[in-house]
Enzyme design. Structure first.
Site, PDB file in Angstrom:
ATOM      1  N   ARG A 299       0.807  -1.326  -0.085  1.00 54.43           N
ATOM      2  CA  ARG A 299      -0.029   0.104  -0.059  1.00 54.43           C
ATOM      3  C   ARG A 299       1.018   1.184   0.015  1.00 54.43           C
ATOM      4  NH1 ARG A 299      -2.147   0.742   5.481  1.00 54.43           N
ATOM      5  NH2 ARG A 299      -0.524   2.636   5.482  1.00 54.43           N
ATOM      6  N   HIS A 303      -3.618   4.369   4.692  1.00 54.02           N
ATOM      7  CA  HIS A 303      -4.680   3.300   4.759  1.00 54.02           C
ATOM      8  C   HIS A 303      -5.793   3.891   4.420  1.00 54.02           C
ATOM      9  CE1 HIS A 303      -7.391   0.217   6.391  1.00 54.02           C
ATOM     10  NE2 HIS A 303      -7.780   1.250   7.134  1.00 54.02           N
ATOM     11  N   TYR A 312       4.478   5.512  11.071  1.00 56.22           N
ATOM     12  CA  TYR A 312       4.762   4.352  11.363  1.00 56.22           C
ATOM     13  C   TYR A 312       5.598   3.774  10.425  1.00 56.22           C
ATOM     14  CZ  TYR A 312       0.551   3.462   8.927  1.00 56.22           C
ATOM     15  OH  TYR A 312      -0.344   3.607   7.682  1.00 56.22           O
TER      16      TYR A 312
END
Length: 404
Positions: A299, A303, A312
């Site tokens: 990805r 998200h 992160y």
């Protein structure tokens, strides 16, 4: 309005063998080593197009010979069509992200980086197959003929999906994580009982694979030999949770415990995704039961638009995967093989801009959602609690008009 998508292949018809309960047998399992056979087996990866854009045939990798046979009919024209699908899907996706940032959409879940997994698997489907998506399958929706503006209407809050699932054999987006795998399994069990020559595919992510609903779907599909393909897009991150914190074995190997095959495919290789999905769907149509396909991809974006992946993820990780860009991979192959020239790419660029303009204008022309509509059609008949909540919310809105 129908989308201007191009089918990359004609519907594939099976040999016509009717499925029967318990028809799956070890003798029919493929010889390819990419199919998991032992819990501690080293991860295998089906790849037919390298990141450098080079085709891998059966001679170069005999382990993939069976899967290579499933894309032998793909012509240069088909490759251009697959490329076109990915480019237009990415353009639409990028426009949707921009519209959300401009306040036109409430939320958006981008598929950036996952175009090959979705277009490859989506073009493997026949018209009579049925799809159960999550909320990120914009490329599969494109392949099924769902107009992009219908997807955006849902994220703008003006409809609850905007398309008839039975019109495209494409179910409405499912927001609840993993629940669509149960819906797909139940539908596939019905297909088997009807004796229909079709298959079902359920899409979900690596994070959803940890949900109990997915385990239940695996159990029922195996026991009832349901003609369903579980297509997991492992994009490495369940929001901020990396895959190494979600599972102890490669995801595709989980299928063994339920008694059906699992395959890991290069999710950035559109040809491999097309081949493996065709193979899995053919297994289902022959009565050999479910298959788990793990599309190993990444990805590249957030998200959703409410997420900040810089909190992160390391930049080095993202940059390494950007070098494996599925669109760049196929473009490199087309240029090197003489399958497309600059005129083709320039024409496609103009077409993608026209699509972006159409989508942008359509969204801005949509009405603002009715703030009270959320209380309608919750129950078939009146409900005291809903009536009370409606009155409370109406009073709250009225307080702004009164200047309180």
């Amino acid at each position: 309005m129908t989308v201007e998508s191009t089918a990359a292949r004609k519907p594939r018809r099976s040999s016509g063998t009717k499925r029967a309960a318990g028809a799956a047998s070890a003798s029919k399992a493929p010889a390819a080593k990419a199919v998991a056979t032992a819990q501690n087996a080293e991860p295998q990866l089906v790849q037919l197009l390298t990141p450098e854009g080079e085709r891998i045939g059966a001679a170069e990798n005999p382990d993939n010979a069976e899967f290579v046979s499933y894309v032998e009919d793909i012509s240069t024209e088909d490759l251009r069509a697959l490329y076109r699908d990915m480019v237009l899907t990415r353009r639409f996706d990028g426009e949707a992200t921009a519209l959300q940032r401009q306040g036109e959409l409430g939320l958006w879940a981008s598929l950036l980086g996952q175009e090959a997994a979705q277009i490859g698997s989506g073009r493997a489907l026949r018209d009579d197959d049925y799809v159960f998506p999550t909320y990120r399958e914009h490329g599969v929706a494109w392949c099924r003929g769902v107009d992009p503006t219908n997807l955006l209407g849902m994220f703008r809050g003006v409809n609850h999906g905007g398309w008839d699932p039975n019109g495209n054999n494409f179910h409405l987006y499912t927001i609840v994580i993993g629940s669509q795998t149960l819906h797909a399994t139940g539908y596939a069990m019905g297909v088997a009982k009807d004796g229909a020559d079709s298959a079902v595919i359920a899409y979900f992510g690596d994070g959803a694979s940890s949900q109990g609903d997915v385990a239940e779907a695996f159990t029922f599909s195996a026991v009832y030999n349901a003609p369903v393909v579980f297509f997991c897009q492992n994009n490495q991150w369940a929001i901020s949770e990396p895959t190494e914190r979600q599972m102890r074995v490669p995801l595709y190997q989980r299928a063994q415990g339920f008694g059906f095959p699992g395959v890991r495919v290069d999710g950035n290789d559109v040809l491999a995704c097309l081949a493996v999905t065709r193979w899995a769907l053919d297994r289902a149509r022959r009565g050999e039961g479910p298959t788990l396909v793990e599309a190993y991809t990444y990805r590249m974006g957030a998200h959703t638009t409410s997420d900040d992946p810089t909190k992160y993820r390391r930049d080095e990780e993202t940059q390494a995967w950007e070098a494996k860009d599925p669109i760049l991979r196929l473009k490199t192959h087309l240029l090197a093989s003489g399958g497309a020239d600059e005129a083709f790419f320039e024409g496609l660029e103009a077409e993608s801009e026209a699509l972006g303009k159409r989508v942008r204008e359509a969204v801005r022309a949509m009405p603002d959602p009715d703030t009270m509509a959320i209380f309608e059609n919750v129950y078939a008949d009146g409900h005291a609690l809903v009536d009370e909540e409606r009155a409370q919310f109406a009073a709250y809105l009225a307080s702004f008009e009164e200047g309180h």
